[in-house]
Write an enzyme that holds these catalytic residues in place. Structure first.
Site, PDB file in Angstrom:
ATOM      1  N   ARG A   1       0.814  -1.217   0.000  1.00 20.48           N
ATOM      2  CA  ARG A   1       0.000   0.000   0.000  1.00 20.48           C
ATOM      3  C   ARG A   1       0.844   1.262   0.000  1.00 20.48           C
ATOM      4  NH1 ARG A   1      -4.970  -2.475   2.461  1.00 20.48           N
ATOM      5  NH2 ARG A   1      -6.585  -0.911   2.668  1.00 20.48           N
TER       6      ARG A   1
ATOM      7  N   ARG B   1     -21.678  -2.097   2.701  1.00 18.91           N
ATOM      8  CA  ARG B   1     -21.026  -3.395   2.938  1.00 18.91           C
ATOM      9  C   ARG B   1     -21.376  -3.958   4.315  1.00 18.91           C
ATOM     10  NH1 ARG B   1     -14.717  -4.073   1.812  1.00 18.91           N
ATOM     11  NH2 ARG B   1     -14.412  -2.499   3.418  1.00 18.91           N
TER      12      ARG B   1
END
Ligand code: AMP
Length: 215
Positions: A89, A128
């Site tokens: 990342r 979600r």
């Protein structure tokens, strides 16, 4: 050893894609987010170190991430194939991964860049829901469970990840743009980026990725 990387913002569908590729290939799914959530749940030192960063939607320090990745890779035989989801990342993590791979005579063969517009990411993340027991992922509108709040697989309770609150989502998107998006250039220079239109249902996205594998 071989590795592929699933690259994309939060909500791009990396985890969902990884789950379906796992069933269709011999790649091992390695999700640093899942590993950190498990560490948090068990109260291990890594979990304690990661907690505040995760809650704020910030990145956990590179040294912590590279340590858990190195340990994970060492658990598998030399010929293993890894599918990294949510890792690397940062540029430092990408360089750290290259150093680890060199030690294991490993290479990265593809970096699948999942392209999804920002509005879709937001819509996916706010809706979600995740099963507390097995980690299966649902969406209140796009992929609802048969019974509201209950997992189809094992009847577990569905919950909303703490970092899927609107404020934290906005921070995670910003963190992605600032710290992770520079990886696109890094891997483009190495000829590894495979652009995948991931603004569609999961099955079609999986097919696009498998097409790349099958040349
Ligand atoms: P994810 O499940 O991939 O969305 O990750 C959830 C959270 O875990 C992120 O917002 C970060 O706080 C942390 N995290 C996961 N993977 C990494 C990573 N490779 N580097 C730093 N932090 C990470």
């Amino acid at each position: 050893m071989e590795a592929i990387i699933l690259l994309g913002g939060p909500g791009a569908g990396k985890g969902t894609l990884a789950e379906s590729l796992k069933q269709k290939t011999d790649y091992l799914h390695v999700s640093t987010g899942d590993m950190l959530r498990a560490a948090l749940k068990s109260g291990s030192p890594v979990g304690l170190e990661a907690k505040s960063y995760m809650e704020a939607g910030e990145l956990v320090p590179d040294s912590v991430i590279l340590r858990i990745i190195e340990e994970r890779i060492a658990q598998e035989p030399a010929g293993a194939r890894f599918m990294f989801d949510g890792f690397p990342r940062t540029l430092e993590q990408a360089e750290g991964l290259e150093a680890i791979l060199e030690k294991h005579s490993g290479t990265i063969t593809h970096v699948f860049k999942l392209d999804v517009p920002r509005e879709t990411l937001l819509q996916r993340l706010t809706g979600r829901r995740v099963c507390k027991a097995c980690g299966a992922v649902y969406h209140v509108i796009n992929m609802p469970p048969q019974k509201e709040g209950v997992c189809d697989v094992d009847g577990g309770e569905l919950y909303q990840r703490a970092d899927d609150s609107e404020e934290t989502i906005l921070n995670r998107l910003e963190v992605y743009e600032k710290q992770t998006a520079p990886l696109i250039d890094h891997y483009q220079q190495r000829g590894l980026i495979r652009d995948i239109d991931a603004d569609q249902d999961a099955e079609k996205t999986t097919t696009l990725v498998l097409d790349v594998f099958n040349g």
